[in-house]
Design an enzyme around this catalytic site. Structure first.
Site, PDB file in Angstrom:
ATOM      1  N   ASP A 151     -18.258   7.723  21.123  1.00  0.00           N
ATOM      2  CA  ASP A 151     -19.586   7.492  20.896  1.00  0.00           C
ATOM      3  C   ASP A 151     -19.657   6.049  21.665  1.00  0.00           C
ATOM      4  OD1 ASP A 151     -20.208   9.412  19.375  1.00  0.00           O
ATOM      5  OD2 ASP A 151     -20.768   8.339  17.788  1.00  0.00           O
ATOM      6  N   HIS A 184     -14.106  12.634  20.209  1.00  0.00           N
ATOM      7  CA  HIS A 184     -14.838  12.232  21.399  1.00  0.00           C
ATOM      8  C   HIS A 184     -15.296  10.718  21.207  1.00  0.00           C
ATOM      9  CE1 HIS A 184     -17.659  13.219  18.429  1.00  0.00           C
ATOM     10  NE2 HIS A 184     -18.646  12.272  18.873  1.00  0.00           N
ATOM     11  N   HIS A 215     -25.596   5.850  22.388  1.00  0.00           N
ATOM     12  CA  HIS A 215     -26.073   7.034  21.410  1.00  0.00           C
ATOM     13  C   HIS A 215     -26.972   6.642  20.428  1.00  0.00           C
ATOM     14  CE1 HIS A 215     -25.049  10.496  19.283  1.00  0.00           C
ATOM     15  NE2 HIS A 215     -24.439   9.953  18.061  1.00  0.00           N
ATOM     16  N   HIS A 233     -20.748  15.159  22.394  1.00  0.00           N
ATOM     17  CA  HIS A 233     -20.076  15.028  20.986  1.00  0.00           C
ATOM     18  C   HIS A 233     -19.325  16.036  20.549  1.00  0.00           C
ATOM     19  CE1 HIS A 233     -22.355  10.909  20.918  1.00  0.00           C
ATOM     20  NE2 HIS A 233     -23.256  11.839  21.831  1.00  0.00           N
ATOM     21  N   HIS A 284     -24.101   4.215  12.197  1.00  0.00           N
ATOM     22  CA  HIS A 284     -23.878   3.995  13.607  1.00  0.00           C
ATOM     23  C   HIS A 284     -24.573   2.745  13.987  1.00  0.00           C
ATOM     24  CE1 HIS A 284     -22.963   8.333  13.734  1.00  0.00           C
ATOM     25  NE2 HIS A 284     -22.363   8.240  14.752  1.00  0.00           N
ATOM     26  N   TRP A 293     -21.788  19.792  14.854  1.00  0.00           N
ATOM     27  CA  TRP A 293     -22.851  18.946  14.013  1.00  0.00           C
ATOM     28  C   TRP A 293     -24.024  19.946  13.881  1.00  0.00           C
ATOM     29  CZ3 TRP A 293     -22.281  15.141  10.821  1.00  0.00           C
ATOM     30  CH2 TRP A 293     -23.271  14.162  10.663  1.00  0.00           C
TER      31      TRP A 293
END
Ligand SMILES: [Zn+2]
Length: 221
Positions: free
Chosen positions: A56, A54, A60, A50, A163, A20
């Protein structure tokens, strides 16, 4: 596919893989090597929680949310519905509402991201991510897990708005799946994140196994 029918949908963790923007890249070294005269081989890992494929955990984005170490076997194993997303830009509410998704479902979305081996390519700004109203819709339905085929479920600009509602509803997210070979249908899933105490996420080994074809026909897609 293995003899038992289980398919590994995990991307390899390797130096040079995509990360990221702003996160530290994966850095794996050998701190002890038999070929150097050492007694053993020892690999040292330097990576974010991450990395690659993976999970979350709610923590997070939600300060009092569950950490990955608070999750248990029922979060890691069970049935999952795999859908193919046709929109080349986003997973939209319009497309999601046509799919057979109910409360308590685990859902994986295979998008155009899986057409290539993205894990060894530079970060793609235009990857197919979840739309904000798509995230709100899935949170409202109350699915239990959402899996996607890129290192994040949403673009940088939508990250919090996507998210937030999902993890706020205690729905787990699995990112970084390799769904290239996975057809739509119902599968059994095993997704085992490392038990890193108090962590907001963890790399996971994720496996899928196709269920019987009679059940598969029940999914309109
Ligand atoms: Zn993540």
């Amino acid at each position: 596919m293995s003899k038992s029918g289980w398919i590994d949908v995990t991307v390899p963790i390797i130096n040079g893989m995509v990360n990221w923007p702003g996160d530290k890249p994966v850095h794996i070294t050998q701190t002890s090597q038999i070929t150097n005269g050492d007694e053993v081989n020892i690999t040292h890992l330097n990576l974010t929680a991450h990395t690659g494929t993976h999970m979350d955990a709610p923590l997070h984005y939600i300060q009092d949310g569950n950490a990955v170490s608070d999750l248990g076997p029922d979060d890691f194993m069970g049935e999952v519905k795999v859908f193919h997303i046709t929109d080349p830009r986003q997973i939209t509410f319009g497309e999601l509402k046509e799919l057979n998704i109910s409360a308590g479902d685990r859902v994986f979305f295979r998008t155009r991201n899986s057409d290539m081996d993205w894990s060894m390519q530079p970060f793609m700004d235009d990857f197919v991510g979840m739309s904000i109203n798509g995230a709100q819709y899935l949170a409202k339905i109350g699915v239990r897990c959402i899996g996607v085929d890129y290192i994040s479920i949403a673009s940088e600009e939508n990250s919090t708005d996507v998210h937030g509602p999902i993890l706020g509803a205690n729905i787990l997210i699995i990112e970084g799946l390799n769904l290239r070979e996975i057809l739509p249908g119902i599968y059994d899933m095993i997704a085992l994140p490392l038990k890193i105490d108090g962590a907001d996420g963890a790399p996971a080994r994720v496996l899928l196994k196709k269920q019987g074809t009679e059940i598969e026909k029940e999914i309109p897609n």
